[in-house]
Write a protein that holds these residues in place. Structure first.
Motif, PDB file in Angstrom:
ATOM      1  N   SER A  10      -0.119  -0.181 -13.674  1.00 36.56           N
ATOM      2  CA  SER A  10       0.359   0.409 -12.413  1.00 36.56           C
ATOM      3  C   SER A  10       0.181  -0.555 -11.249  1.00 36.56           C
ATOM      4  CB  SER A  10      -0.415   1.693 -12.111  1.00 36.56           C
ATOM      5  OG  SER A  10      -1.730   1.367 -11.699  1.00 36.56           O
ATOM      6  N   GLY A  11       0.855  -0.227 -10.154  1.00 37.30           N
ATOM      7  CA  GLY A  11       0.724  -1.026  -8.940  1.00 37.30           C
ATOM      8  C   GLY A  11      -0.672  -0.916  -8.351  1.00 37.30           C
ATOM      9  N   SER A  12      -1.253   0.264  -8.463  1.00 37.80           N
ATOM     10  CA  SER A  12      -2.626   0.422  -7.967  1.00 37.80           C
ATOM     11  C   SER A  12      -3.572  -0.489  -8.733  1.00 37.80           C
ATOM     12  CB  SER A  12      -3.080   1.877  -8.100  1.00 37.80           C
ATOM     13  OG  SER A  12      -2.283   2.707  -7.286  1.00 37.80           O
ATOM     14  N   ASN A  42      -3.187  -4.080  -7.510  1.00 32.44           N
ATOM     15  CA  ASN A  42      -3.902  -4.353  -6.260  1.00 32.44           C
ATOM     16  C   ASN A  42      -5.417  -4.336  -6.472  1.00 32.44           C
ATOM     17  OD1 ASN A  42      -1.618  -4.648  -4.679  1.00 32.44           O
ATOM     18  ND2 ASN A  42      -1.526  -2.482  -4.138  1.00 32.44           N
ATOM     19  N   HIS A  86      -0.680   0.917   1.684  1.00 34.17           N
ATOM     20  CA  HIS A  86      -0.803   1.701   0.450  1.00 34.17           C
ATOM     21  C   HIS A  86      -2.238   1.684  -0.059  1.00 34.17           C
ATOM     22  CE1 HIS A  86      -0.120   2.883  -3.764  1.00 34.17           C
ATOM     23  NE2 HIS A  86       0.999   3.413  -3.349  1.00 34.17           N
ATOM     24  N   GLU A 128      -4.585   4.814  -2.878  1.00 33.77           N
ATOM     25  CA  GLU A 128      -5.236   4.253  -4.059  1.00 33.77           C
ATOM     26  C   GLU A 128      -6.645   4.825  -4.218  1.00 33.77           C
ATOM     27  OE1 GLU A 128      -4.303   0.048  -4.672  1.00 33.77           O
ATOM     28  OE2 GLU A 128      -2.294   0.374  -3.856  1.00 33.77           O
ATOM     29  N   GLU A 135       1.587  -6.112   3.030  1.00 37.76           N
ATOM     30  CA  GLU A 135       2.455  -5.275   2.187  1.00 37.76           C
ATOM     31  C   GLU A 135       3.906  -5.528   2.582  1.00 37.76           C
ATOM     32  OE1 GLU A 135       1.001  -1.171   1.868  1.00 37.76           O
ATOM     33  OE2 GLU A 135       3.073  -0.482   1.820  1.00 37.76           O
ATOM     34  N   ASN A 167       5.709   0.328   2.881  1.00 34.02           N
ATOM     35  CA  ASN A 167       6.102   1.691   2.542  1.00 34.02           C
ATOM     36  C   ASN A 167       5.988   2.639   3.739  1.00 34.02           C
ATOM     37  OD1 ASN A 167       6.366   4.224   1.381  1.00 34.02           O
ATOM     38  ND2 ASN A 167       4.621   4.032   0.016  1.00 34.02           N
ATOM     39  N   ASP A 224       0.760  -7.364  -1.377  1.00 34.02           N
ATOM     40  CA  ASP A 224       1.143  -6.165  -2.117  1.00 34.02           C
ATOM     41  C   ASP A 224       2.665  -6.134  -2.110  1.00 34.02           C
ATOM     42  OD1 ASP A 224       1.774  -3.744  -3.157  1.00 34.02           O
ATOM     43  OD2 ASP A 224       0.412  -2.562  -1.901  1.00 34.02           O
ATOM     44  N   ALA A 266       4.742  -4.593  -4.182  1.00 35.23           N
ATOM     45  CA  ALA A 266       5.314  -3.543  -5.033  1.00 35.23           C
ATOM     46  C   ALA A 266       6.839  -3.535  -4.878  1.00 35.23           C
ATOM     47  CB  ALA A 266       4.729  -2.185  -4.685  1.00 35.23           C
ATOM     48  N   ARG A 267       7.298  -3.692  -3.616  1.00 38.68           N
ATOM     49  CA  ARG A 267       8.742  -3.718  -3.357  1.00 38.68           C
ATOM     50  C   ARG A 267       9.196  -5.074  -2.808  1.00 38.68           C
ATOM     51  NH1 ARG A 267       7.272   1.412  -1.732  1.00 38.68           N
ATOM     52  NH2 ARG A 267       8.099   3.084  -3.047  1.00 38.68           N
ATOM     53  N   LYS A 310       9.544   0.793  -9.783  1.00 41.41           N
ATOM     54  CA  LYS A 310      10.134   1.419  -8.594  1.00 41.41           C
ATOM     55  C   LYS A 310      11.625   1.123  -8.597  1.00 41.41           C
ATOM     56  CE  LYS A 310       6.125   2.347  -6.039  1.00 41.41           C
ATOM     57  NZ  LYS A 310       5.009   1.818  -5.263  1.00 41.41           N
TER      58      LYS A 310
HETATM   59  C1  LIG Z   1       3.860   2.301  -5.257  1.00 47.17           C
HETATM   60  C2  LIG Z   1       3.059   1.285  -4.565  1.00 47.17           C
HETATM   61  C3  LIG Z   1       1.919   0.716  -5.149  1.00 47.17           C
HETATM   62  C4  LIG Z   1       1.371   1.094  -6.495  1.00 47.17           C
HETATM   63  O1  LIG Z   1       1.652   2.311  -6.970  1.00 47.17           O
HETATM   64  P1  LIG Z   1       1.370   2.871  -8.434  1.00 47.17           P
HETATM   65  O2  LIG Z   1       1.857   4.255  -8.267  1.00 47.17           O
HETATM   66  O3  LIG Z   1      -0.084   2.773  -8.690  1.00 47.17           O
HETATM   67  O4  LIG Z   1       2.159   2.077  -9.410  1.00 47.17           O
HETATM   68  C5  LIG Z   1       1.272  -0.262  -4.441  1.00 47.17           C
HETATM   69  N1  LIG Z   1       1.700  -0.666  -3.235  1.00 47.17           N
HETATM   70  C6  LIG Z   1       2.793  -0.147  -2.660  1.00 47.17           C
HETATM   71  C7  LIG Z   1       3.242  -0.672  -1.338  1.00 47.17           C
HETATM   72  C8  LIG Z   1       3.505   0.852  -3.288  1.00 47.17           C
HETATM   73  O5  LIG Z   1       4.575   1.365  -2.687  1.00 47.17           O
END
Ligand SMILES: *Cc1c(COP(=O)(O)O)cnc(C)c1O
Length: 355
Positions: A59-61, A64, A85, A90, A137, A141, A170, A172-173, A201
């Protein structure tokens, strides 16, 4: 009209072609280090981000959190934007897993400047936490899917280096940031020690993220992935989907961005709602629900749900809508119609403007 799910870009389902690739994936035991598809994904991710190595995580969490643990010791302090995020979503991971404190940084849209760091970095002293890591980030988000201008990001990173701080992105996107600007992932990543990125995502894979960085740091990330319970065995099944997504779903992110702009323009016409059109930079739209509608954001979302449109409240007066792989342009037009009706009680009379 089928269900329109704008809750998040995480709700995408694997496409038929992606499922075929998953079914045919060559796999091994990744804990023993011999899943060829995971190895390929890690090499490809490292290459895209311009780093020596990468490690695939569930996972993204976890991406990080393993990176934070790799950079920090208990008692250290992280600097990151107050809306990030890692602070909000988290589960207090930095405190629980790494024993670190967080110094939040103020700033509009999830961004901050190099000068913002100066008063927040602590001098070396036996009294103070050790300032250790800056996290950026991109896209941001809670900042509305905002994109960091490359110059501003570079200056933040240069200033951080001056203070001998480590840097984590970070991302993620980060793929959305690249789609919006035309820059390469490595253009952003080159300024950081580690970068996390997400495959599940906008890219549409069913699960998985990665952390990239230099070999020594990624060896530490790999160790903490194991410690945090994130190792997987025949994870080539998932890595195959991620590889497919990197090859086939990055270029199309511009379609999600165009849909978000179309949605924002349509919603901006509805009395009782405010949409900051200038803030719509990637695939997210935030709408502010006025008192005059006699609805809170959660109440509006409940009403939309009854019409097969799913969205999530972000605050008591704010709703977030996210465009993704499983949302078509006709669905966007339908969403505008449903929201207009829910807010005003009337059918929308104007056809949404084309973009
Ligand atoms: C979604 C997201 C994550 C990680 O999310 P998980 O649900 O753990 O996969 C980390 N950083 C950002 C900016 C996100 O949008």
């Amino acid at each position: 009209m089928p269900l329109i799910d704008l809750r998040s870009d995480t709700v995408t389902r694997p496409t038929p072609e992606m499922r075929r690739v998953i079914a045919n994936a060559e796999v091994g035991d990744d804990v023993l280090g011999d899943d060829p598809t995971v190895i390929r994904l890690q090499e490809r991710t490292a290459e895209l981000l311009g780093k020596e190595a990468a490690v695939f995580v569930p996972s993204g969490s976890m991406a990080n959190q393993t990176a934070i643990r790799a950079h920090c010791e208990p008692g250290d302090e992280i600097l990151c934007h107050k809306d990030s995020h890692i602070i909000h979503y988290e589960t207090g991971g930095p405190a629980a897993l790494s024993g670190v404190m967080i110094r939040p940084i103020e700033g509009a849209s999830g961004l901050f400047s190099a000068d913002d760091l100066d008063p927040l970095v602590r001098p070396e002293s036996s009294h103070f936490a050790r300032s250790r890591l800056v996290i950026v980030e991109n896209t941001h988000n809670r900042g509305g899917g905002s994109v960091w201008p490359l110059d501003q990001l570079r200056r933040v990173c240069e200033r951080s280096r001056k203070f001998s701080l480590k840097l984590h992105l970070d991302g993620a996107r980060v793929w959305n940031a690249c789609a919006a600007t035309g820059l390469k992932p490595s253009d952003y990543a080159q300024h950081f020690d580690t970068v996390s990125c997400c495959f599940s995502k906008g890219l549409g894979a069913p699960a998985g993220s990665a952390v990239a960085g230099d070999k020594a740091t990624i060896t530490r990330v790999h160790r903490f992935r194991k410690m945090f319970g994130g190792t997987m065995r025949q994870s080539g099944i998932l890595a195959a989907a991620a590889l497919y997504a990197l090859d086939h779903h990055r270029d199309r992110l511009v379609e999600d961005h165009a849909n978000a702009t179309r949605l924002a323009r349509g919603l901006a016409e509805i009395p009782g709602l405010t949409v900051d059109l200038a803030a719509v930079q990637t695939n997210m739209v935030f709408i502010d629900v006025h008192d005059s509608t006699a609805m809170t954001a959660p109440q509006l979302c409940e009403k939309l749900k009854a019409h097969n449109l799913l969205a999530l409240p972000n605050t008591p007066r704010r709703v977030r809508l996210v465009c993704h792989l499983d949302v078509t342009t006709p669905m966007i037009d339908e969403a505008i119609r449903i929201i207009a009706q829910a807010v005003t009680g009337k059918q929308a009379t104007r056809t949404p403007v084309a973009v």
